[in-house]
Design a protein around this motif. Sequence first.
Motif, mmCIF file in Angstrom:
data_model
loop_
_atom_site.group_PDB
_atom_site.id
_atom_site.type_symbol
_atom_site.label_atom_id
_atom_site.label_comp_id
_atom_site.label_asym_id
_atom_site.label_seq_id
_atom_site.Cartn_x
_atom_site.Cartn_y
_atom_site.Cartn_z
ATOM 1 N N ASP A 120 -1.247 2.235 2.930
ATOM 2 C CA ASP A 120 0.011 1.985 3.651
ATOM 3 C C ASP A 120 1.112 1.552 2.684
ATOM 4 O OD1 ASP A 120 -0.400 2.339 6.515
ATOM 5 O OD2 ASP A 120 -1.833 0.717 6.361
ATOM 6 N N CYS A 144 -1.111 8.506 -2.777
ATOM 7 C CA CYS A 144 -1.528 7.880 -1.510
ATOM 8 C C CYS A 144 -1.326 8.832 -0.331
ATOM 9 C CB CYS A 144 -0.731 6.594 -1.276
ATOM 10 S SG CYS A 144 -1.148 5.256 -2.404
ATOM 11 N N TRP A 160 2.724 0.538 10.109
ATOM 12 C CA TRP A 160 3.503 0.541 8.875
ATOM 13 C C TRP A 160 4.328 1.814 8.722
ATOM 14 C CZ3 TRP A 160 3.279 -3.596 5.415
ATOM 15 C CH2 TRP A 160 3.838 -3.403 4.154
ATOM 16 N N ASP A 161 3.764 2.964 9.098
ATOM 17 C CA ASP A 161 4.436 4.253 8.864
ATOM 18 C C ASP A 161 5.683 4.419 9.724
ATOM 19 O OD1 ASP A 161 2.515 4.247 10.936
ATOM 20 O OD2 ASP A 161 2.702 6.401 11.136
ATOM 21 N N TRP A 213 -5.185 4.280 6.963
ATOM 22 C CA TRP A 213 -4.169 3.259 7.218
ATOM 23 C C TRP A 213 -4.768 2.098 7.997
ATOM 24 C CZ3 TRP A 213 0.148 7.070 9.264
ATOM 25 C CH2 TRP A 213 0.591 7.849 8.182
ATOM 26 N N HIS A 230 2.169 11.237 9.825
ATOM 27 C CA HIS A 230 1.611 10.534 10.974
ATOM 28 C C HIS A 230 0.929 11.506 11.940
ATOM 29 C CE1 HIS A 230 1.362 7.189 13.879
ATOM 30 N NE2 HIS A 230 1.619 8.103 14.800
ATOM 31 N N THR A 241 -4.165 10.309 2.075
ATOM 32 C CA THR A 241 -4.048 10.218 3.539
ATOM 33 C C THR A 241 -4.307 11.572 4.191
ATOM 34 O OG1 THR A 241 -2.436 8.418 3.390
ATOM 35 C CG2 THR A 241 -2.487 9.670 5.442
ATOM 36 N N PRO A 287 -2.005 -4.041 6.937
ATOM 37 C CA PRO A 287 -1.788 -2.795 6.180
ATOM 38 C C PRO A 287 -2.808 -2.659 5.052
ATOM 39 C CG PRO A 287 -0.161 -4.439 5.559
ATOM 40 C CD PRO A 287 -0.920 -5.011 6.722
ATOM 41 N N THR A 288 -3.169 -1.429 4.753
ATOM 42 C CA THR A 288 -4.077 -1.168 3.632
ATOM 43 C C THR A 288 -3.264 -0.873 2.375
ATOM 44 O OG1 THR A 288 -4.168 1.205 4.042
ATOM 45 C CG2 THR A 288 -5.741 -0.186 5.259
ATOM 46 N N ASN A 339 8.507 2.149 8.614
ATOM 47 C CA ASN A 339 9.251 2.688 7.473
ATOM 48 C C ASN A 339 10.129 3.857 7.888
ATOM 49 O OD1 ASN A 339 7.953 0.846 5.787
ATOM 50 N ND2 ASN A 339 6.231 2.227 5.464
ATOM 51 N N ILE A 365 -5.616 9.664 8.819
ATOM 52 C CA ILE A 365 -4.839 8.439 8.917
ATOM 53 C C ILE A 365 -5.702 7.224 9.228
ATOM 54 C CG2 ILE A 365 -2.664 9.580 9.467
ATOM 55 C CD1 ILE A 365 -3.111 8.902 12.379
ATOM 56 N N TYR A 408 4.693 3.635 1.172
ATOM 57 C CA TYR A 408 6.032 3.038 1.261
ATOM 58 C C TYR A 408 6.668 2.898 -0.124
ATOM 59 C CZ TYR A 408 9.625 -0.506 2.108
ATOM 60 O OH TYR A 408 10.796 -1.196 2.160
#
Length: 465
Positions: free
Chosen positions: A415, A56, A78-79, A68, A133, A60, A411-412, A82, A65, A419
């Motif tokens: 995402d 993932c 989400w990023d 996401w 990110h 990305t 979130p996809t 986390n 991004i 995590y």
Amino acid sequence: MSGHYEAPIREPLIIGHKTYHDITEDIARPIEERAGKLWWISLYAALVLFIYGFGCIAYTIGTGIGAWGLNRTINWGWDITNFVWWVGIGHAGTLISAVLLLFRQRWRMSVNRSAEAMTIFAVVQAAIFPVIHMGRVWVGYWVFPLPNQFGSLWGNFNSPLLWDVFAISTYFSVSTVFWFMGLIPDFAMIRDRAKTPWTKKIYTFLAFGWGGKAKHWQRFEELSLVLAGLATPLVFSVHTTVSFDFATSVIKGWHSTIYPPYFVAGAIFSGFAMVQTLLLVARKVCHLEDYITMYHIEIMNIVIILTGGMVTVAYATEYFIGWYSGSRFEDFTYLSPGAAIGPYWWAFWSLIICNLVVPASFWFKRLRTNIIWTFIVALIINIGMWFERFDIIVINLSRDYLPGSWTMFKPTIIDVGVYLGTIGFFSVLFLLYARTFPVIAQAELKSILKISGETYKAKEGDEHH
């Protein structure tokens, strides 16, 4: 430390009538024996998550991004949730190692090694998120004040991204040195017991020529205190710096002076919960019940009560200010009447139940000393602290000052995959650590055996009678 007096009525920190040889055998056993079936199953499951998450992350980087669930209003989602969650988890290790060492708390000796390892592994996971990110990972070195193809381009010190770089790199380097230095006497112990030439060479290199001489111990203890003194401010400064990512902005709900102490208390709260989770598993799998006793578990639960109380006060303050301000914009921050009944009500109440209601059960000694309930509550706290970071970021951003820009965050699968990948990566690192490094500082345990061992405390009690 071994010469300090300890009251006979205190609970023993080492139970089971152990000798010095017993401690060596028990701590070395998980490293020298073959791994069990449960360990291999756990490792394979963690590797599956790690590989999926790595895929993932690669997707990305290759796609951007836009993969996401971010949008024009919610550009942190989400990023960064986390990222803050992982940094928070890493806090308990430094607290247990440095602060409790300075306060001469002996109970830390059974839990500090795993807590320190958890800190390092958690910070590694946290560092992944700001990097990806950025979007253009290949120019990530721009955040460092290094010569580059643009000549005199230096880091922008007005950017919270740069603050995170300095906070994480400093925290990681000091924590790693502190952790590795504490391992040196244990590496020497494994070196002296090694049965194969290859194993002996590896641990000889890691032991740095440790011979257990008085001079070695003197330097070891002096350096421990120096590093503890350096690491103690880090406990407060690192997550304070992370809180500045939010508190120095002008976004409603973020622009608050309560954020630095609130973030630090929340980080220690979630960090201790994660330490409990990992130690309860290690205690059972590695058969360390005589060293990680119910007394250790109860003391850590008391710290969770203390830091949970601080977080509760911060929640109440934030909620009160959201209501008392009378501002329609403040009425939809992450802790406000609007959030409690708005579209993110489920996230708001998850935070309240997981972080306030459930941990309150630790006020009762019967539940505080129940291993199964402790494990469940520790997991629930970590879930709740994740929801707290999610609420802070997503709820505050979802309703801007202009109603036309209000939006929801979804979130996809990418995402979620990133995590889960970091959880897998963290688990792989911790499982490999438990098989190659002593999970308890056996040298420190031996230093307190005659004052906190069950056999010696019983004799001391008989003498007093």
